[in-house]
Scaffold this active site. Structure first.
Site, PDB file in Angstrom:
ATOM      1  CG  HIS A  31      31.827  26.762  41.464  1.00 46.65           C
ATOM      2  ND1 HIS A  31      33.184  26.544  41.510  1.00 46.65           N
ATOM      3  CD2 HIS A  31      31.448  27.065  42.728  1.00 46.65           C
ATOM      4  CE1 HIS A  31      33.611  26.718  42.748  1.00 46.65           C
ATOM      5  NE2 HIS A  31      32.579  27.032  43.507  1.00 46.65           N
ATOM      6  CG  ASP A 160      23.237  37.334  43.603  1.00 44.23           C
ATOM      7  OD1 ASP A 160      22.525  38.316  43.371  1.00 44.23           O
ATOM      8  OD2 ASP A 160      22.937  36.170  43.236  1.00 44.23           O
ATOM      9  N   GLY A 161      27.681  37.552  44.341  1.00 43.36           N
ATOM     10  CA  GLY A 161      28.893  37.632  45.161  1.00 43.36           C
ATOM     11  C   GLY A 161      29.738  38.827  44.776  1.00 43.36           C
ATOM     12  CG  ASN A 190      22.054  33.153  40.554  1.00 45.52           C
ATOM     13  OD1 ASN A 190      22.174  33.650  41.665  1.00 45.52           O
ATOM     14  ND2 ASN A 190      23.052  32.544  39.931  1.00 45.52           N
ATOM     15  CG  HIS A 266      27.307  28.080  44.338  1.00 42.81           C
ATOM     16  ND1 HIS A 266      27.572  29.329  43.817  1.00 42.81           N
ATOM     17  CD2 HIS A 266      28.474  27.645  44.894  1.00 42.81           C
ATOM     18  CE1 HIS A 266      28.842  29.627  44.047  1.00 42.81           C
ATOM     19  NE2 HIS A 266      29.405  28.627  44.704  1.00 42.81           N
ATOM     20  CD  GLU A 414      42.376  53.772  50.348  1.00 39.74           C
ATOM     21  OE1 GLU A 414      41.285  53.180  50.467  1.00 39.74           O
ATOM     22  OE2 GLU A 414      42.605  54.875  50.879  1.00 39.74           O
ATOM     23  CG  ASP A 472      48.605  61.568  60.952  1.00 38.53           C
ATOM     24  OD1 ASP A 472      47.926  62.422  61.562  1.00 38.53           O
ATOM     25  OD2 ASP A 472      48.848  61.630  59.734  1.00 38.53           O
ATOM     26  CG  HIS A 476      47.443  57.561  59.867  1.00 40.15           C
ATOM     27  ND1 HIS A 476      46.318  57.186  60.550  1.00 40.15           N
ATOM     28  CD2 HIS A 476      47.022  58.298  58.806  1.00 40.15           C
ATOM     29  CE1 HIS A 476      45.252  57.698  59.946  1.00 40.15           C
ATOM     30  NE2 HIS A 476      45.647  58.361  58.873  1.00 40.15           N
ATOM     31  NE  ARG A 523      54.700  63.770  57.831  1.00 40.56           N
ATOM     32  CZ  ARG A 523      54.509  64.387  58.980  1.00 40.56           C
ATOM     33  NH1 ARG A 523      54.723  63.763  60.110  1.00 40.56           N
ATOM     34  NH2 ARG A 523      54.081  65.623  59.022  1.00 40.56           N
TER      35      ARG A 523
HETATM   36  C1  TPP Z   1      36.377  37.220  47.832  1.00 34.70           C
HETATM   37  C2  TPP Z   1      35.711  35.861  47.799  1.00 34.70           C
HETATM   38  N1  TPP Z   1      35.016  35.442  48.844  1.00 34.70           N
HETATM   39  C3  TPP Z   1      34.462  34.215  48.835  1.00 34.70           C
HETATM   40  C4  TPP Z   1      34.595  33.396  47.777  1.00 34.70           C
HETATM   41  C5  TPP Z   1      34.009  31.980  47.790  1.00 34.70           C
HETATM   42  N2  TPP Z   1      32.817  31.934  46.904  1.00 34.70           N
HETATM   43  C6  TPP Z   1      32.902  31.486  45.650  1.00 34.70           C
HETATM   44  S1  TPP Z   1      31.465  31.618  44.827  1.00 34.70           S
HETATM   45  C7  TPP Z   1      30.676  32.238  46.179  1.00 34.70           C
HETATM   46  C8  TPP Z   1      29.229  32.617  46.127  1.00 34.70           C
HETATM   47  C9  TPP Z   1      28.988  33.534  45.003  1.00 34.70           C
HETATM   48  O1  TPP Z   1      27.633  33.727  44.796  1.00 34.70           O
HETATM   49  P1  TPP Z   1      27.154  34.241  43.377  1.00 34.70           P
HETATM   50  O2  TPP Z   1      28.030  35.298  42.894  1.00 34.70           O
HETATM   51  O3  TPP Z   1      25.710  34.533  43.486  1.00 34.70           O
HETATM   52  O4  TPP Z   1      27.426  33.012  42.443  1.00 34.70           O
HETATM   53  P2  TPP Z   1      26.409  31.915  41.961  1.00 34.70           P
HETATM   54  O5  TPP Z   1      25.882  31.256  43.197  1.00 34.70           O
HETATM   55  O6  TPP Z   1      25.348  32.615  41.214  1.00 34.70           O
HETATM   56  O7  TPP Z   1      27.223  30.997  41.124  1.00 34.70           O
HETATM   57  C10 TPP Z   1      31.550  32.343  47.247  1.00 34.70           C
HETATM   58  C11 TPP Z   1      31.166  32.844  48.582  1.00 34.70           C
HETATM   59  C12 TPP Z   1      35.340  33.873  46.683  1.00 34.70           C
HETATM   60  N3  TPP Z   1      35.555  33.150  45.586  1.00 34.70           N
HETATM   61  N4  TPP Z   1      35.859  35.121  46.706  1.00 34.70           N
END
Ligand code: TPP
Length: 663
Positions: A31, A160-161, A190, A266, A414, A472, A476, A523
């Protein structure tokens, strides 16, 4: 501003961009977006504001840096290389190759300077919160009015992710509530995710959201090195009870005009424009090039860091002379050693007790907590049910002046708990345990998986482990949960059958230092298994499976069970007669690690008449009963009714075992 060498830091940022382009171009995967877009952030961190000594990556008062956006791993590798960690240019050239120190996503233990295994988005933020908890607890325990041993900060870089993931929100809310002002989160904002521009999926004001959770926030230009340095310095200087969010507005993929600022930036898509991009940045023809002036800059940073480390070392020496008991405690904690005699510290239970194993666990925990002063025990708002409160300790509440507390109130978070526990475990000083109902183990499963992958010795206390929960009802009542955990490689799942096995299970879990363990506790009350010696039961757990009751004639049938169903195989054996052997199987994984001789002794291959019973899905038991065997299991969801009724209704009885043997 005068101490910022912007020229050198800018050159370093360009160099880091070049390394990322070359590594990702060479292996045609990875990446590029983050390493290019966050290059100035890297320069401000590794070139100016982070405190670390690359010659001593484990310096306990170093600032911790976690790349939560683990997909941008080349960011971390480039900066660790430039900063002088033991990560050579050949290692960078081997990015993502078999056996390299530069795996696809950062993996803890593979690369010096990598503080956490990241890649599943959001986890790194939770881990950073855990590191910040550990830092607060360490400062609370070990600093004295005369000496400050711990005053480091914990940094995470997230995109963002990570910010969109629920685990990050849980952990961030906990951090704000707990006033973790030693935590600094840099948000690489970004406006791009993987598939699309971020506007496709997010429209919130993230800074306002964090402010509402008690964080201090700043929004800056993430390409302006002096601005980043100033923001970080302000964040570090402000011990005001607020964790810090620095929103760095950046352009993804900066340096490759064809993809910069778009979703195409990306991944590795921009790599095909590598030649022109390199030229545009003024990089030389030579790939993997680090200019002399950048090397020199980091050499001089290394000197400064070395002196800071030395100065701290002097303080540490004075402190340890003035506080030998504390110093001994810290040394022992860092060594990870656990008292050999832990099991002996736990008093025997009354032989006729009918304790639920969760209640037995609560009793067992108290002497263990005395013997292991660095053990901390949290719960996701269920201490009253999970029973794992350390009575001799106070609560971890920096907000109320008790950062030294050992009971962590995670709230109903959790997943956050799982990720925070991992962070505490990565930091390597405290032993982290945390509790919830077994049926909610899936809420933190991604963190458990990472604990197993990273060999973290976390301990999960999962109570209400079967349909025996009762009233429950099926929401549960776990049925697939115990087996679901058993299939995670590296996780030990311990399901003790009575109070003494529970003593064995707790000590076994805590004595394991190379991976996580889950304790599955009932339990409902269970009878004490007095047919076997206390010692047999306690130590049997360590082997994962053991002969609880040996046959008194020629071996005819083997009855196997774990946890609450062991009582039923014992009762069935009484009826079946002298040829029946009863095997308790509290932990499949440990049993698998025994020698073939031991396993054959417990389960002689010649005896193929075998019956297993468990109050949960049965698939995994077939390897122990074989094709000629029978498994009595619950391959369906539970029922809303009193626990005894549900158990009987779903054939969790001695009669069902006898029936199976007869047929
Ligand atoms: C829990 C999870 N879901 C999906 C992914 C696959 N994935 C990797 S990077 C990405 C997008 C992330 O976006 P951002 O954080 O904005 O990264 P940037 O594009 O700025 O590098 C996704 C969906 C992952 N690594 N982890």
């Amino acid at each position: 501003m005068s101490d910022i060498n912007t020229t050198s830091l800018t050159a370093a940022a360009t160099t880091a961009r070049g390394l990322a382009i070359d590594a990702i171009h060479k292996c045609s995967s990875g990446h590029l977006g983050l390493p290019l877009g966050a290059a100035e952030i890297g320069a401000a961190l590794f070139g100016q504001t982070l405190r670390f000594n690359p010659r001593d990556p484990d310096w306990i008062n170093r600032d911790r840096f976690l790349l939560s956006a683990g997909h941008g791993s080349m960011f971390l590798y480039a900066w660790l290389h430039l900063a002088g960690y033991d990560l050579s240019i050949e290692d960078i050239m081997n990015f993502r190759q078999l056996g390299s120190k530069t795996p696809g996503h950062p993996e803890y233990g593979e690369t010096p300077g990598v503080e956490a295994t990241t890649g599943p988005l959001g986890q790194g933020i939770g881990n950073a919160v855990g590191y910040a908890v550990s830092g607060k607890m360490a400062a609370g325990r070990f600093n004295t009015p005369e000496h400050t041993i711990f005053d480091h900060h914990v940094f995470a870089l997230a995109g963002d992710g990570c910010m969109q993931e629920g685990v990050a929100a849980e952990a961030a809310a906990f951090a704000g509530h707990s006033q973790l002002d030693n935590l600094i989160l840099l948000y690489d904002s970004n406006d791009v995710t993987l598939d699309a521009m971020a506007v496709k999926t997010q429209s919130e004001d993230t800074a306002a959201r964090f402010a509402a959770m008690g964080w201090d926030t700043q929004v800056i230009d993430g390409h302006d090195i002096p601005a980043i340095v100033t923001a970080i310095k302000n964040a570090k200087a402000n011990d005001n009870g607020h964790p810090k969010l620095i929103v760095c507005k950046t352009e993804i993929g900066r340096g490759i005009p064809e993809v910069a600022g778009t979703a195409a930036g990306h991944g590795e898509g921009g790599a095909k424009f590598a030649a022109a991009a390199r030229q545009g940045m003024g990089l030389p023809e030579d790939t993997f090039h680090v200019p002399e002036n950048v090397r020199e800059y980091f050499d001089s940073r290394g000197e400064i860091m070395g002196s800071a480390n030395l100065e701290w070392q002097n303080t540490y020496t004075d402190w340890s002379q003035a506080n030998p008991d504390l110093a001994r405690l810290l040394t022992t904690a860092l060594s990870g050693s656990v008292p050999d005699d832990l099991l002996q510290q736990i008093p025997e239970f009354e032989p006729d007790n009918k304790l639920a194993t969760r209640a037995a666990g609560g009793q067992v925990l108290q002497p263990i907590a005395e013997a292991m002063p660095m053990l901390v025990s949290g719960s996701a708002d269920l201490y009253g049910s999970t029973k794992n409160y350390i009575k001799s300790a106070v609560d971890f509440e920096p907000q109320n002046g008790t950062p030294e507390g050992r009971n962590i109130w995670f709230g109903i978070r959790e997943h956050g708990m799982g990720a925070i526990m991992n962070g505490i475990a990565y930091d390597g000083m405290f032993r982290a345990s945390g509790a919830t109902f077994a049926v909610f183990a899936d809420y933190l499963r991604p963190s458990i998986r990472l604990a197993a992958l990273a060999h973290l010795p976390t301990v999960y206390i999962f109570t209400h482990d079967s349909v025996g929960v009762g009233e429950d009802g099926p929401t549960h009542q776990p049925v697939e949960t115990v087996s679901g955990l058993r299939v995670i490689p590296g996780l030990d799942v311990l399901r003790p059958a009575d109070a003494e096995e529970t003593a064995g299970a707790f000590t076994t879990a805590l004595q394991r230092t190379d991976g996580p363990s889950a304790l599955m506790l009932t339990r409902q009350g269970l009878p004490s298994i007095n047919q076997a010696e206390t010692r047999t039961r306690r130590e049997g757990v360590q082997h994962g499976g053991y002969i609880l009751k040996r046959e008194e004639a020629d071996l005819e049938v083997i009855l196997l069970a774990s946890g609450s169903e062991v009582q039923h195989v014992l009762a069935a054996a009484e009826q079946i007669g002298a040829g029946a052997r009863v095997v308790s199987m509290p932990c499949f994984e440990r049993f698998e690690r025994q020698s073939p001789e031991y396993r054959d002794e417990v389960l002689p291959p010649g005896c193929t008449k075998r019956v297993a019973i468990e109050a949960g899905v049965g698939g995994l038991w077939w390897k122990y009963v074989g094709d000629n065997g029978k498994v009595i299991a619950i391959d369906r969801f539970g029922i809303s009714a009193p626990g005894d009724t549900v158990m009987k209704e779903l054939s969790m009885t001695a009669e069902a075992v006898i029936e199976a043997v007869k047929s």
